[in-house]
Design a protein around this motif. Sequence first.
Motif, PDB file in Angstrom:
ATOM      1  N   THR A 202      55.547 -21.426  75.664  1.00 23.33           N
ATOM      2  CA  THR A 202      54.492 -21.526  74.650  1.00 23.33           C
ATOM      3  C   THR A 202      53.207 -22.001  75.324  1.00 23.33           C
ATOM      4  O   THR A 202      53.225 -22.953  76.108  1.00 23.33           O
ATOM      5  N   TYR A 203      52.107 -21.339  74.995  1.00 24.99           N
ATOM      6  CA  TYR A 203      50.825 -21.647  75.627  1.00 24.99           C
ATOM      7  C   TYR A 203      49.804 -22.070  74.578  1.00 24.99           C
ATOM      8  O   TYR A 203      49.738 -21.503  73.485  1.00 24.99           O
ATOM      9  N   TRP A 204      49.041 -23.062  74.954  1.00 27.72           N
ATOM     10  CA  TRP A 204      47.898 -23.500  74.144  1.00 27.72           C
ATOM     11  C   TRP A 204      46.659 -23.441  75.036  1.00 27.72           C
ATOM     12  O   TRP A 204      46.535 -24.209  75.986  1.00 27.72           O
ATOM     13  N   VAL A 205      45.764 -22.516  74.715  1.00 29.73           N
ATOM     14  CA  VAL A 205      44.483 -22.421  75.422  1.00 29.73           C
ATOM     15  C   VAL A 205      43.465 -23.201  74.593  1.00 29.73           C
ATOM     16  O   VAL A 205      43.082 -22.775  73.502  1.00 29.73           O
ATOM     17  N   LYS A 206      43.051 -24.320  75.124  1.00 31.63           N
ATOM     18  CA  LYS A 206      42.169 -25.237  74.391  1.00 31.63           C
ATOM     19  C   LYS A 206      40.750 -25.111  74.953  1.00 31.63           C
ATOM     20  O   LYS A 206      40.498 -25.495  76.091  1.00 31.63           O
ATOM     21  N   VAL A 207      39.854 -24.563  74.151  1.00 34.01           N
ATOM     22  CA  VAL A 207      38.479 -24.313  74.567  1.00 34.01           C
ATOM     23  C   VAL A 207      37.573 -25.303  73.844  1.00 34.01           C
ATOM     24  O   VAL A 207      37.505 -25.305  72.610  1.00 34.01           O
ATOM     25  N   ASP A 208      36.867 -26.140  74.609  1.00 29.10           N
ATOM     26  CA  ASP A 208      35.927 -27.113  74.053  1.00 29.10           C
ATOM     27  C   ASP A 208      34.521 -26.756  74.510  1.00 29.10           C
ATOM     28  O   ASP A 208      34.239 -26.738  75.712  1.00 29.10           O
ATOM     29  N   GLY A 209      33.645 -26.497  73.543  1.00 26.96           N
ATOM     30  CA  GLY A 209      32.287 -26.076  73.873  1.00 26.96           C
ATOM     31  C   GLY A 209      32.176 -24.564  73.844  1.00 26.96           C
ATOM     32  O   GLY A 209      33.032 -23.865  74.393  1.00 26.96           O
ATOM     33  N   LEU A 210      31.132 -24.058  73.206  1.00 22.10           N
ATOM     34  CA  LEU A 210      30.980 -22.619  73.016  1.00 22.10           C
ATOM     35  C   LEU A 210      29.732 -22.064  73.701  1.00 22.10           C
ATOM     36  O   LEU A 210      29.268 -20.974  73.361  1.00 22.10           O
TER      37      LEU A 210
ATOM     38  N   ASP B 153      52.152 -14.543  69.282  1.00 20.93           N
ATOM     39  CA  ASP B 153      53.610 -14.694  69.355  1.00 20.93           C
ATOM     40  C   ASP B 153      54.022 -15.998  70.029  1.00 20.93           C
ATOM     41  O   ASP B 153      54.853 -16.746  69.520  1.00 20.93           O
ATOM     42  N   ASN B 154      53.470 -16.258  71.184  1.00 27.67           N
ATOM     43  CA  ASN B 154      53.848 -17.469  71.916  1.00 27.67           C
ATOM     44  C   ASN B 154      52.628 -18.232  72.429  1.00 27.67           C
ATOM     45  O   ASN B 154      52.711 -18.971  73.400  1.00 27.67           O
ATOM     46  N   TYR B 155      51.522 -18.034  71.761  1.00 28.58           N
ATOM     47  CA  TYR B 155      50.302 -18.715  72.196  1.00 28.58           C
ATOM     48  C   TYR B 155      49.450 -19.148  71.002  1.00 28.58           C
ATOM     49  O   TYR B 155      49.559 -18.592  69.903  1.00 28.58           O
ATOM     50  N   LEU B 156      48.656 -20.154  71.259  1.00 28.57           N
ATOM     51  CA  LEU B 156      47.654 -20.620  70.296  1.00 28.57           C
ATOM     52  C   LEU B 156      46.373 -20.897  71.080  1.00 28.57           C
ATOM     53  O   LEU B 156      46.410 -21.553  72.126  1.00 28.57           O
TER      54      LEU B 156
ATOM     55  N   LYS C   4      60.367 -27.313  71.328  1.00 27.29           N
ATOM     56  CA  LYS C   4      61.351 -26.299  70.957  1.00 27.29           C
ATOM     57  C   LYS C   4      60.907 -25.449  69.776  1.00 27.29           C
ATOM     58  O   LYS C   4      61.572 -24.481  69.420  1.00 27.29           O
ATOM     59  N   ARG C   5      59.784 -25.790  69.173  1.00 29.45           N
ATOM     60  CA  ARG C   5      59.460 -25.218  67.870  1.00 29.45           C
ATOM     61  C   ARG C   5      58.442 -24.078  67.921  1.00 29.45           C
ATOM     62  O   ARG C   5      58.104 -23.503  66.910  1.00 29.45           O
ATOM     63  N   GLY C   6      57.879 -23.769  69.068  1.00 30.88           N
ATOM     64  CA  GLY C   6      57.026 -22.601  69.180  1.00 30.88           C
ATOM     65  C   GLY C   6      55.579 -22.831  68.797  1.00 30.88           C
ATOM     66  O   GLY C   6      55.177 -23.914  68.348  1.00 30.88           O
ATOM     67  N   ALA C   7      54.784 -21.763  68.962  1.00 31.68           N
ATOM     68  CA  ALA C   7      53.345 -21.856  68.730  1.00 31.68           C
ATOM     69  C   ALA C   7      53.013 -22.016  67.255  1.00 31.68           C
ATOM     70  O   ALA C   7      51.998 -22.631  66.906  1.00 31.68           O
ATOM     71  N   ASP C   8      53.857 -21.452  66.368  1.00 32.37           N
ATOM     72  CA  ASP C   8      53.564 -21.578  64.938  1.00 32.37           C
ATOM     73  C   ASP C   8      53.679 -23.034  64.477  1.00 32.37           C
ATOM     74  O   ASP C   8      52.902 -23.487  63.634  1.00 32.37           O
TER      75      ASP C   8
ATOM     76  N   LYS D   8      55.199 -12.220  60.492  1.00 32.31           N
ATOM     77  CA  LYS D   8      56.142 -12.374  61.598  1.00 32.31           C
ATOM     78  C   LYS D   8      55.773 -13.519  62.541  1.00 32.31           C
ATOM     79  O   LYS D   8      56.592 -13.914  63.377  1.00 32.31           O
ATOM     80  N   LEU D   9      54.570 -14.032  62.428  1.00 31.86           N
ATOM     81  CA  LEU D   9      54.119 -15.076  63.350  1.00 31.86           C
ATOM     82  C   LEU D   9      54.552 -16.466  62.905  1.00 31.86           C
ATOM     83  O   LEU D   9      54.519 -17.407  63.701  1.00 31.86           O
ATOM     84  N   ILE D  10      54.922 -16.615  61.653  1.00 29.76           N
ATOM     85  CA  ILE D  10      55.408 -17.903  61.145  1.00 29.76           C
ATOM     86  C   ILE D  10      56.910 -17.776  60.924  1.00 29.76           C
ATOM     87  O   ILE D  10      57.354 -17.030  60.050  1.00 29.76           O
ATOM     88  N   SER D  11      57.688 -18.481  61.722  1.00 21.13           N
ATOM     89  CA  SER D  11      59.149 -18.381  61.611  1.00 21.13           C
ATOM     90  C   SER D  11      59.635 -19.095  60.344  1.00 21.13           C
ATOM     91  O   SER D  11      59.051 -20.090  59.923  1.00 21.13           O
TER      92      SER D  11
END
Length: 345
Positions: free
Chosen positions: A52-60, A126-129, A156-160, A235-238
């Motif tokens: 599971t991946y979390w791409v955290k972007v701060d600042g635009l 699917d596996n990222y936020l 264990k609970r995934g990106a959702d 399908k993205l929310i289990s």
Amino acid sequence: MKNNLLVEQLSYNGEELTPTAVQLISYSPTSFNQNEVELWDNENIQLDPNTTYWVKVDGLNQINTIRKIADRINLNFLLTQDILNINHPSKIEEYENFLLLVLKYFIVDEDSAEYIPFQISIVLGDNYLISFSEKKHPFMDDIIKAIENDVFHIRKRGADYLLSVVINSIIGNHTSAILQINDSLDDLEDDLLSFSTNKNLGIEIQTTRKQYIALKKADLPLKDQYARLFRANNKLISPKNKAFFNDVNDHLQFVLQNIDICRETLASLVDLYISNNDLKMNDIMKRLTIVSTIFIPLTFLVGVWGMNFSFMPELDWKYGYIVAWLLMIVIGIIIYIYFKIKKWY
């Protein structure tokens, strides 16, 4: 405001000067990694489907970085511009391979103590936020620590599930804001009912109303859109994680109910404020009327004795002056006592 259908280039319309910083947080039941990504490159960054991946972007500010991340998940121009448009209304939209959420988080201004919103956009796959925010905020750091410590078996609970945690923190922030606004309205009501405060209550009511409107704009669009997360074909929310989204929905409904209460309370306070001003004006007019009423007979007496007739018995009377004064004082006192008995003063 420019027509975004006539513009070919992405643009950030905010005022935050926070440099764009990207963190890549990856985790699985047995691992956790957190890395700063100085230069996002779609070709060099490979994602494992079992992680599971979390791409955290701060600042635009760095449009090029935002565009590259958007291209990686096939986010079209209009949706990417929505992320860069900090004035975009809150929304939840469902697409074929991802969900897009545009939410508001409130921070307290140190100078004015007012709640100031800043935008957080979230893309769930699917596996990222991927989260895009105008500035870095500690509440996301708390979530990262929870992932690192595997609180509530979050790995264990995934990106959702991660999405539900982020939304819960945002709605929790809204809950604190609406409760603070309610407390402010209670204090304003006490001040309005006391009639003894020297505060400028009109300005305070307008300031509180401004914060209420900002919170209403942030949450009211979610009233119906949040249900999209529970759709059977989503399908993205289990199914096993929908219970957590239900819990968040309860918090959202609490905020929405309190927003309605605030609206009614604000309307009542405005009416009470106007009534108070009318009462104060009536009280002033009553005092002026009483003073005028007391001096009307005195003015009459002065007018009579001020006439230029040659033969007026009182003019040559030795005690005429003192008697005139006593007569006017007695008349004034009698009128004042009469008003007191009638409870007009």
